[in-house]
Design a protein around this motif. Structure first.
Motif, short mmCIF file in Angstrom:
data_model
loop_
_atom_site.label_atom_id
_atom_site.label_comp_id
_atom_site.label_asym_id
_atom_site.label_seq_id
_atom_site.Cartn_x
_atom_site.Cartn_y
_atom_site.Cartn_z
N TYR A 86 14.00 19.20 36.31
CA TYR A 86 14.45 20.60 36.64
C TYR A 86 14.98 21.45 35.49
O TYR A 86 15.97 20.79 34.77
CB TYR A 86 15.43 20.65 37.85
CG TYR A 86 16.11 21.89 38.29
CD1 TYR A 86 15.43 22.82 38.79
CD2 TYR A 86 17.27 22.29 37.67
CE1 TYR A 86 15.99 24.30 38.97
CE2 TYR A 86 18.11 23.49 38.04
CZ TYR A 86 17.54 24.42 39.06
OH TYR A 86 18.08 25.41 39.08
N LYS A 87 14.78 22.44 35.03
CA LYS A 87 14.95 23.25 33.83
C LYS A 87 16.01 24.63 34.02
O LYS A 87 16.41 24.99 33.10
CB LYS A 87 13.77 23.67 32.96
CG LYS A 87 12.99 22.47 32.55
CD LYS A 87 11.79 22.87 31.81
CE LYS A 87 11.06 21.57 31.27
NZ LYS A 87 9.76 21.90 30.68
N GLY A 88 16.49 24.69 35.37
CA GLY A 88 17.26 25.96 35.72
C GLY A 88 16.40 26.94 36.09
O GLY A 88 16.92 27.65 36.95
N ASP A 89 15.34 27.19 35.45
CA ASP A 89 14.43 28.48 36.07
C ASP A 89 13.20 27.73 36.50
O ASP A 89 12.24 28.52 36.85
CB ASP A 89 14.06 29.26 35.00
CG ASP A 89 13.40 28.68 33.47
OD1 ASP A 89 13.17 27.51 33.64
OD2 ASP A 89 12.79 29.45 32.74
N THR A 90 13.18 26.40 36.88
CA THR A 90 11.80 25.95 37.37
C THR A 90 11.74 26.53 38.75
O THR A 90 12.83 26.75 39.68
CB THR A 90 12.23 24.24 37.71
OG1 THR A 90 12.57 23.91 36.35
CG2 THR A 90 11.03 23.65 38.37
N LEU A 91 10.62 26.83 39.08
CA LEU A 91 10.14 27.41 40.71
C LEU A 91 10.36 26.54 41.44
O LEU A 91 9.95 25.20 41.35
CB LEU A 91 8.82 27.94 40.48
CG LEU A 91 8.47 29.21 40.70
CD1 LEU A 91 8.55 29.92 39.55
CD2 LEU A 91 7.12 29.69 41.35
N LEU A 92 10.90 26.64 42.72
CA LEU A 92 11.28 25.87 43.83
C LEU A 92 10.47 26.32 44.86
O LEU A 92 10.34 27.51 45.27
CB LEU A 92 12.81 25.83 44.06
CG LEU A 92 13.81 25.17 42.84
CD1 LEU A 92 14.92 25.22 43.27
CD2 LEU A 92 13.34 23.87 42.66
#
Length: 183
Positions: A86-92
């Motif tokens: 998870y990179k903080g702006d990872t699409l969920l």
């Protein structure tokens, strides 16, 4: 008995106000950030809060700011959990249970956490845990060498949980007012 306890604790946890969840989650986050094992960790697997679980999203972003790798659980087509970066702006996206998880794509990569923050319905002072009853985390944790930290609110601590052979014991349990362990 586990199902009755599960129902009772989930009912109590759902009665917490959003403000209570936020305040208690913040306290848990500060406790986690003070742990030596978190300071030394290279990769921490958090989780996306579900039904008034302690919310660790702010912790995930703080860990990223500290230069650590963060992972979230992802349920595979085989009904197993894998840790996905998870990179903080990872699409969920919402999984089959309505819990946010990373979208698997060309930029997603599997991670190997050295610490796993484990949600649950109930924990005892010995590190035993009751989850939602489907065994996802137990199957994942059985195959992982990661340090396991159970995360919950005080109302989820019970005197004793009868562990089954397939249950995986936590190394530590943290609430808004207690650090139980190392166990």
């Amino acid at each position: 008995m586990k199902s009755d306890l599960r129902r009772e604790i989930l009912r109590e946890r759902l009665l917490l106000s959003p403000r209570d969840v936020q305040v208690k989650s913040s306290i848990i986050m500060q406790t986690l950030l003070g742990l030596e094992c978190i300071k030394k960790a290279k990769c921490v697997m958090a989780y996306y809060a579900y039904k008034n679980e302690p919310d660790l999203l702010a912790l995930a972003h703080t860990l990223l700011d500290m230069g650590k790798q963060v992972a979230l659980p992802y349920i595979t087509d085989d009904d197993d959990i894998i840790a996905v970066e998870y990179k903080g702006d990872t699409l969920l996206k919402s999984n089959v249970f309505g819990i946010a998880e990373p979208v698997i794509g060309s930029e997603s990569e599997q991670a190997e956490p050295d610490i796993v923050l484990v949600p649950g319905v109930a924990f005892d002072a010995y590190g035993n845990r009751i989850g939602y009853g489907l065994g996802y985390f137990d199957r994942y944790l059985k195959q992982s060498d990661a340090y396991k930290i159970g995360i919950c609110f005080d109302l989820q601590i019970v005197p004793h949980i009868q562990a089954q052979p397939y249950d995986v014991r936590m190394d530590m349990v943290i609430t808004e007012s207690q650090v139980l362990g190392p166990l």
